[in-house]
Motif scaffolding. Sequence first.
Motif, PDB file in Angstrom:
ATOM      1  N   PHE A 129      15.858  14.621  14.081  1.00 48.13           N
ATOM      2  CA  PHE A 129      15.548  14.629  15.514  1.00 48.13           C
ATOM      3  C   PHE A 129      14.069  14.350  15.775  1.00 48.13           C
ATOM      4  CE2 PHE A 129      14.139  16.749  19.381  1.00 48.13           C
ATOM      5  CZ  PHE A 129      15.075  16.328  20.314  1.00 48.13           C
ATOM      6  N   TRP A 130      13.205  14.727  14.825  1.00 42.72           N
ATOM      7  CA  TRP A 130      11.756  14.645  15.040  1.00 42.72           C
ATOM      8  C   TRP A 130      11.147  13.343  14.540  1.00 42.72           C
ATOM      9  CZ3 TRP A 130      10.715  18.364  18.267  1.00 42.72           C
ATOM     10  CH2 TRP A 130      11.433  19.570  18.209  1.00 42.72           C
ATOM     11  N   PHE A 131      11.982  12.344  14.267  1.00 43.02           N
ATOM     12  CA  PHE A 131      11.511  11.086  13.692  1.00 43.02           C
ATOM     13  C   PHE A 131      10.398  10.449  14.525  1.00 43.02           C
ATOM     14  CE2 PHE A 131      11.792   6.410  13.644  1.00 43.02           C
ATOM     15  CZ  PHE A 131      11.579   6.161  12.297  1.00 43.02           C
ATOM     16  N   TRP A 132      10.530  10.450  15.836  1.00 39.61           N
ATOM     17  CA  TRP A 132       9.549   9.813  16.716  1.00 39.61           C
ATOM     18  C   TRP A 132       8.378  10.741  17.016  1.00 39.61           C
ATOM     19  CZ3 TRP A 132       7.466  10.368  21.662  1.00 39.61           C
ATOM     20  CH2 TRP A 132       6.887   9.228  22.224  1.00 39.61           C
ATOM     21  N   LEU A 133       8.655  12.019  17.216  1.00 40.42           N
ATOM     22  CA  LEU A 133       7.617  12.951  17.630  1.00 40.42           C
ATOM     23  C   LEU A 133       6.703  13.382  16.485  1.00 40.42           C
ATOM     24  CD1 LEU A 133       9.569  15.211  20.143  1.00 40.42           C
ATOM     25  CD2 LEU A 133       7.514  13.888  20.657  1.00 40.42           C
ATOM     26  N   ARG A 134       7.267  13.541  15.285  1.00 41.42           N
ATOM     27  CA  ARG A 134       6.445  14.065  14.187  1.00 41.42           C
ATOM     28  C   ARG A 134       5.212  13.213  13.909  1.00 41.42           C
ATOM     29  NH1 ARG A 134       8.137  14.740   7.831  1.00 41.42           N
ATOM     30  NH2 ARG A 134       8.005  12.461   7.990  1.00 41.42           N
ATOM     31  N   PRO A 135       5.331  11.887  13.706  1.00 40.35           N
ATOM     32  CA  PRO A 135       4.126  11.111  13.401  1.00 40.35           C
ATOM     33  C   PRO A 135       3.128  11.081  14.550  1.00 40.35           C
ATOM     34  CG  PRO A 135       6.011   9.660  13.754  1.00 40.35           C
ATOM     35  CD  PRO A 135       6.548  11.046  13.677  1.00 40.35           C
ATOM     36  N   ARG A 136       3.591  11.210  15.770  1.00 43.37           N
ATOM     37  CA  ARG A 136       2.681  11.200  16.914  1.00 43.37           C
ATOM     38  C   ARG A 136       1.933  12.520  17.049  1.00 43.37           C
ATOM     39  NH1 ARG A 136       6.336   7.586  17.124  1.00 43.37           N
ATOM     40  NH2 ARG A 136       5.978   5.612  18.229  1.00 43.37           N
ATOM     41  N   LEU A 137       2.569  13.607  16.694  1.00 40.45           N
ATOM     42  CA  LEU A 137       1.854  14.878  16.632  1.00 40.45           C
ATOM     43  C   LEU A 137       0.832  14.856  15.494  1.00 40.45           C
ATOM     44  CD1 LEU A 137       4.854  17.310  17.210  1.00 40.45           C
ATOM     45  CD2 LEU A 137       2.949  16.906  18.786  1.00 40.45           C
ATOM     46  N   GLU A 138       1.202  14.258  14.376  1.00 50.49           N
ATOM     47  CA  GLU A 138       0.265  14.136  13.261  1.00 50.49           C
ATOM     48  C   GLU A 138      -0.919  13.250  13.635  1.00 50.49           C
ATOM     49  OE1 GLU A 138       3.129  14.649   9.340  1.00 50.49           O
ATOM     50  OE2 GLU A 138       2.992  12.674  10.300  1.00 50.49           O
ATOM     51  N   ALA A 139      -0.642  12.166  14.365  1.00 49.26           N
ATOM     52  CA  ALA A 139      -1.718  11.264  14.785  1.00 49.26           C
ATOM     53  C   ALA A 139      -2.697  11.966  15.721  1.00 49.26           C
ATOM     54  CB  ALA A 139      -1.133  10.029  15.467  1.00 49.26           C
ATOM     55  N   ALA A 140      -2.209  12.999  16.418  1.00 50.91           N
ATOM     56  CA  ALA A 140      -3.074  13.773  17.311  1.00 50.91           C
ATOM     57  C   ALA A 140      -3.842  14.860  16.554  1.00 50.91           C
ATOM     58  CB  ALA A 140      -2.242  14.406  18.413  1.00 50.91           C
ATOM     59  N   GLY A 141      -3.683  14.903  15.228  1.00 53.45           N
ATOM     60  CA  GLY A 141      -4.474  15.819  14.411  1.00 53.45           C
ATOM     61  C   GLY A 141      -3.790  17.102  14.006  1.00 53.45           C
ATOM     62  N   TRP A 142      -2.474  17.195  14.197  1.00 53.12           N
ATOM     63  CA  TRP A 142      -1.749  18.407  13.844  1.00 53.12           C
ATOM     64  C   TRP A 142      -1.054  18.254  12.487  1.00 53.12           C
ATOM     65  CZ3 TRP A 142      -2.217  22.756  16.747  1.00 53.12           C
ATOM     66  CH2 TRP A 142      -2.742  22.604  18.042  1.00 53.12           C
ATOM     67  N   VAL A 143      -1.021  19.329  11.725  1.00 56.21           N
ATOM     68  CA  VAL A 143      -0.198  19.398  10.523  1.00 56.21           C
ATOM     69  C   VAL A 143       1.202  19.821  10.960  1.00 56.21           C
ATOM     70  CG1 VAL A 143       0.200  20.587   8.340  1.00 56.21           C
ATOM     71  CG2 VAL A 143      -2.128  19.934   9.002  1.00 56.21           C
ATOM     72  N   VAL A 144       2.203  19.043  10.560  1.00 55.35           N
ATOM     73  CA  VAL A 144       3.553  19.229  11.100  1.00 55.35           C
ATOM     74  C   VAL A 144       4.561  19.441   9.975  1.00 55.35           C
ATOM     75  CG1 VAL A 144       5.340  18.282  12.599  1.00 55.35           C
ATOM     76  CG2 VAL A 144       2.943  17.728  13.030  1.00 55.35           C
ATOM     77  N   ALA A 145       5.342  20.501  10.103  1.00 56.17           N
ATOM     78  CA  ALA A 145       6.442  20.773   9.183  1.00 56.17           C
ATOM     79  C   ALA A 145       7.756  20.748   9.963  1.00 56.17           C
ATOM     80  CB  ALA A 145       6.262  22.135   8.515  1.00 56.17           C
ATOM     81  N   THR A 146       8.847  20.474   9.260  1.00 56.58           N
ATOM     82  CA  THR A 146      10.173  20.453   9.873  1.00 56.58           C
ATOM     83  C   THR A 146      11.105  21.352   9.060  1.00 56.58           C
ATOM     84  OG1 THR A 146      10.758  18.486   8.588  1.00 56.58           O
ATOM     85  CG2 THR A 146       9.919  18.135  10.835  1.00 56.58           C
ATOM     86  N   HIS A 147      12.270  21.612   9.620  1.00 58.38           N
ATOM     87  CA  HIS A 147      13.220  22.513   8.964  1.00 58.38           C
ATOM     88  C   HIS A 147      14.626  22.159   9.414  1.00 58.38           C
ATOM     89  CE1 HIS A 147      14.971  26.122   7.300  1.00 58.38           C
ATOM     90  NE2 HIS A 147      15.411  26.515   8.482  1.00 58.38           N
ATOM     91  N   ASN A 148      15.586  22.285   8.502  1.00 65.60           N
ATOM     92  CA  ASN A 148      17.001  22.088   8.825  1.00 65.60           C
ATOM     93  C   ASN A 148      17.686  23.431   9.040  1.00 65.60           C
ATOM     94  OD1 ASN A 148      17.076  19.266   8.674  1.00 65.60           O
ATOM     95  ND2 ASN A 148      17.424  19.294   6.474  1.00 65.60           N
ATOM     96  N   LEU A 149      18.399  23.559  10.158  1.00 65.48           N
ATOM     97  CA  LEU A 149      19.203  24.747  10.417  1.00 65.48           C
ATOM     98  C   LEU A 149      20.589  24.530   9.827  1.00 65.48           C
ATOM     99  CD1 LEU A 149      18.285  25.437  14.170  1.00 65.48           C
ATOM    100  CD2 LEU A 149      17.298  26.508  12.134  1.00 65.48           C
ATOM    101  N   GLU A 150      20.971  25.376   8.887  1.00 66.00           N
ATOM    102  CA  GLU A 150      22.269  25.237   8.235  1.00 66.00           C
ATOM    103  C   GLU A 150      22.922  26.606   8.077  1.00 66.00           C
ATOM    104  OE1 GLU A 150      21.455  23.241   4.547  1.00 66.00           O
ATOM    105  OE2 GLU A 150      21.268  21.280   5.512  1.00 66.00           O
ATOM    106  N   PRO A 151      24.274  26.626   8.141  1.00 70.35           N
ATOM    107  CA  PRO A 151      25.215  25.533   8.373  1.00 70.35           C
ATOM    108  C   PRO A 151      25.231  25.085   9.826  1.00 70.35           C
ATOM    109  CG  PRO A 151      26.386  27.606   8.163  1.00 70.35           C
ATOM    110  CD  PRO A 151      24.956  27.906   7.868  1.00 70.35           C
ATOM    111  N   VAL A 152      25.866  23.957  10.084  1.00 72.58           N
ATOM    112  CA  VAL A 152      25.846  23.357  11.418  1.00 72.58           C
ATOM    113  C   VAL A 152      26.480  24.286  12.442  1.00 72.58           C
ATOM    114  CG1 VAL A 152      26.613  21.405  12.816  1.00 72.58           C
ATOM    115  CG2 VAL A 152      25.875  21.035  10.460  1.00 72.58           C
ATOM    116  N   TYR A 153      27.659  24.810  12.124  1.00 73.63           N
ATOM    117  CA  TYR A 153      28.377  25.699  13.042  1.00 73.63           C
ATOM    118  C   TYR A 153      28.276  27.119  12.501  1.00 73.63           C
ATOM    119  CZ  TYR A 153      30.268  21.228  14.578  1.00 73.63           C
ATOM    120  OH  TYR A 153      30.395  19.941  15.036  1.00 73.63           O
ATOM    121  N   SER A 154      27.391  27.894  13.072  1.00 73.20           N
ATOM    122  CA  SER A 154      27.108  29.212  12.526  1.00 73.20           C
ATOM    123  C   SER A 154      26.643  30.136  13.640  1.00 73.20           C
ATOM    124  CB  SER A 154      26.031  29.117  11.439  1.00 73.20           C
ATOM    125  OG  SER A 154      25.594  30.379  11.037  1.00 73.20           O
TER     126      SER A 154
END
Length: 307
Positions: A129-154
Amino acid sequence: MAARQFRWLLFGELLFYVMLGYWLVSGAGWTPLQAAGLALVYFFGMRLGFVGLSFLLMLNDRDTVPPELRVGPLGVLRMVLKEYVALILLFVALIPFHAFWLGPDRLGKPTPGRLPLLLIHGYQCNRGFWFWLRPRLEAAGWVVATHNLEPVYSDIDVYAQGIAQRIDQVLAATGASQVILIGHSMGGLASRAYLRRHGNEKVARLITLGSPHQGTKFAQKGLGPNAKQMRIGSTWLNGLGAPGAAPLPPGSVSIYSCHDNYAYPQQASSTLEGATHVAIGGVSHIGMAISPRVLSTLLKTLDTSTS
């Protein structure tokens, strides 16, 4: 798990088109080009129909849009088209194959005065989901981490432990003492579930994007325990919102769109006691993933002092 689920769905859909095309060509006298054309119409038309249905359902239960955030017919058309493009981009390319498109998070020591961001996606998604936003936040000088919520239906509470582990990993990799949590949709609720279980010692701020803090009518159409928990008036939401249950860190913000086609009634759904509320207009729910307006609002919010 979301990636594997959507890869299987895409494979099943492709198999259906192949079988249908074979029958049309061999049994009904169609040309291969005609059969391929029908498959494309079905592929794109089915998804356009889903987007249209989500907006039609929202119209019956929407909140009043403030005059300054209203959009005209062309604005509505642009918003629907962006939702459509985002739906295809995310669920056909990015979410099923997120490991290929995103690669590992780039974690290093943050700029002095800034904390690492941890992005938490929403229902039926993953870090793609963060494919577009992550690099733009990084370009603004932020260190960015992501995470997967699993399982899908929980049960949403199940996600709290995974978030806790990811926070510890990010803190260890960056040397920071706290993170800023940013959650889209259900990701905001999962972040609050983390706060209820683990407290806010390691979280400096919570920023949510289109999160149904008070539930959403659209959740009645969803699958799994997590969808039931996002229904308006659910026992789970009432418990999460009880005084002191999930302590918000200072400077928490709920950003929402007055035209959200998933989290509605929009203002009522996005209300989070103890947080600042920021309303934007002309942005759909999935369209937040590729919205310059969301990006600019998020960057402005991040640059706002938490004092």
